[in-house]
Design an enzyme around this catalytic site. Sequence first.
Site, short mmCIF file in Angstrom:
data_model
loop_
_atom_site.label_atom_id
_atom_site.label_comp_id
_atom_site.label_asym_id
_atom_site.label_seq_id
_atom_site.Cartn_x
_atom_site.Cartn_y
_atom_site.Cartn_z
N HIS A 106 0.80 -1.24 0.00
CA HIS A 106 0.00 0.00 0.00
C HIS A 106 0.83 1.28 0.00
CE1 HIS A 106 -3.49 -2.41 0.20
NE2 HIS A 106 -3.73 -2.42 1.48
N HIS A 175 -9.77 2.30 -0.05
CA HIS A 175 -9.79 1.22 0.95
C HIS A 175 -10.98 1.38 1.91
CE1 HIS A 175 -8.19 -2.04 3.29
NE2 HIS A 175 -7.04 -2.05 2.64
N TYR A 177 -14.02 0.32 4.06
CA TYR A 177 -14.48 -0.90 4.72
C TYR A 177 -16.01 -0.80 4.79
CZ TYR A 177 -9.82 -2.08 6.67
OH TYR A 177 -8.50 -2.43 6.86
N ASP A 247 -8.58 -12.42 1.43
CA ASP A 247 -7.60 -11.35 1.22
C ASP A 247 -6.96 -11.67 -0.12
OD1 ASP A 247 -5.96 -9.21 1.46
OD2 ASP A 247 -4.90 -9.89 3.26
N GLN A 279 -9.44 -6.58 -4.99
CA GLN A 279 -9.05 -7.31 -3.78
C GLN A 279 -10.27 -7.36 -2.86
OE1 GLN A 279 -5.81 -8.38 -3.38
NE2 GLN A 279 -5.68 -8.97 -1.21
N GLU A 306 -11.37 -3.52 -3.19
CA GLU A 306 -10.32 -2.58 -3.61
C GLU A 306 -10.02 -2.81 -5.09
OE1 GLU A 306 -7.06 -3.27 -0.69
OE2 GLU A 306 -8.66 -4.26 0.39
C1 BGC Z 1 -4.55 -6.13 2.31
C2 BGC Z 1 -4.54 -6.82 3.66
C3 BGC Z 1 -4.27 -5.80 4.71
C4 BGC Z 1 -5.35 -4.74 4.61
C5 BGC Z 1 -5.22 -3.62 5.61
C6 BGC Z 1 -5.65 -5.14 2.32
O1 BGC Z 1 -5.72 -4.49 1.10
O2 BGC Z 1 -4.67 -7.04 1.24
O3 BGC Z 1 -3.60 -7.86 3.71
O4 BGC Z 1 -4.27 -6.37 5.98
O5 BGC Z 1 -5.36 -4.19 3.33
O6 BGC Z 1 -3.97 -3.16 5.73
#
Ligand code: BGC
Length: 339
Positions: A106, A175, A177, A247, A279, A306
Site C-alpha cells: 500500500h 480502501h 471498509y 484477502d 481485492q 479494492e
Molecule cells: C490487504 C490486507 C491488509 C489490509 C489492511 C488489504 O488491502 O490485502 O492484507 O491487511 O489491506 O492493511
Amino acid sequence: MEISKKLFGTMPGGEKVFCWTLINEKGLAAKILDYGATVQSIIVPDKDGKPVDVVLGYDTLEEYIAGDCYIGATVGRFANRIKEGKFELNGEKYELCINNGQNHLHGGKTGFDRCLWSAEQIDEKVVFSRTSPDGEEGYPGNLEVKVTFSWEGDSLKIEYEAETDRDTILNLTNHSYFNLNGAGNGKVDEHLLKIEAERYTACDENCTPTGELAPVEGTAMDFRNPKTIGKDAYNDEPCVKPFGGYDANFVISGHPFAVATGDKTGITLTADTDQPGVQLYTANALTEQKGKDGKDYGFRSAFCLETQHFPDCINHPEWPSPILRKGEKFESVTTYTFM
Ligand code: BGC
C-alpha cells in the site's frame, strides 16, 4: 447536489484538515477528508428509509493519524503488495520500503493515505490532488495525482488521474471498509456477495502472487453465484485459511463486477471499475477498536472491494501493466452504487 466543507482537525504541523460533504438529490451523503483523500462516511437509506452509515471510519483526525488499517483511504503509489519491494523498470532496479512481512504494501510507510491532499470544489465534484515527489517511498518520478469524488445518481464515483515526469509504476485504490448493515453493527458474514470472476491470483503464504491465475470453480473463491461472505471464509483451503478469510485479488470477468447486500438492512452495493482486478478483504486483521460514535469494529466487521491492478504485477509482465510512462495520462473510474 449539495457540497459543503467543515473543519475536521489540525495536523501536528498546524495544517487544517477539512471534511467535505457531498449530498445527492435523494439525500445520499458522502463525507471525504483532505487527509488521505479518505471516505469518512457514506449515509444511505435502508429498506424502511432509515439512514445508515455503511462505511467504517473515525470521528477525529487523531484517530485517523493513529490508525494503521487504511480505513476509507486513497491508497498509493502502489496499492497491494510488491514482492520484497523490488522491481525493475527501464533496466533500473528499485527497492521500496518493506512494511508488510517481507513485502511492500500500500505505498509504504507514508503512503498516499497518510498525506494531506489539496482539495477544491469544481462544479459538482470535489477534487483532491497532490504531487508525490520523485523518490517518495522509493518510487521514480514526480507524480501529479488527482482523485475526484462525485455523485452520479446513486453512484459514488471515484475518478483517478495521474501524470509523471519519469516512467513509474502506479496502482491506486480506495480502501473503504463496507458494512451494509451499518458500520459497527456486527460481522458481515451474512452479507450476500456476488463477484464476476472466473479466476483469482493465487498467492503464497505471504499473500504474494505465485503467478497462477487459478480458477475459482470448486473453491472458496467462487462468488459467481451469490453466497454469504461467511459461507466459505472459514474453510481450510489455502486461498483463505492462512489469511483468516478473504484477502485475495479476483480477475474481473464481467460488469458490474460485484453486488453485495446487507442481510439486516437490505442495502445493496453494486461496484464497478475499469481496472482488471479487485481485492476482496474481509477485515481479517482489523484490530478490535472503537470507531465513529463509539461503535465496535474488529475481525470481519466489514469487507473491502479494492479495485486495482493485480498485486505485484510489475513482476509479472504477462499481466496488465502498472507502468505509467512520462507523457502518458492515467485515467480510471470506480463506482459504488447504493440501492
Ligand atoms: C490487504 C490486507 C491488509 C489490509 C489492511 C488489504 O488491502 O490485502 O492484507 O491487511 O489491506 O492493511
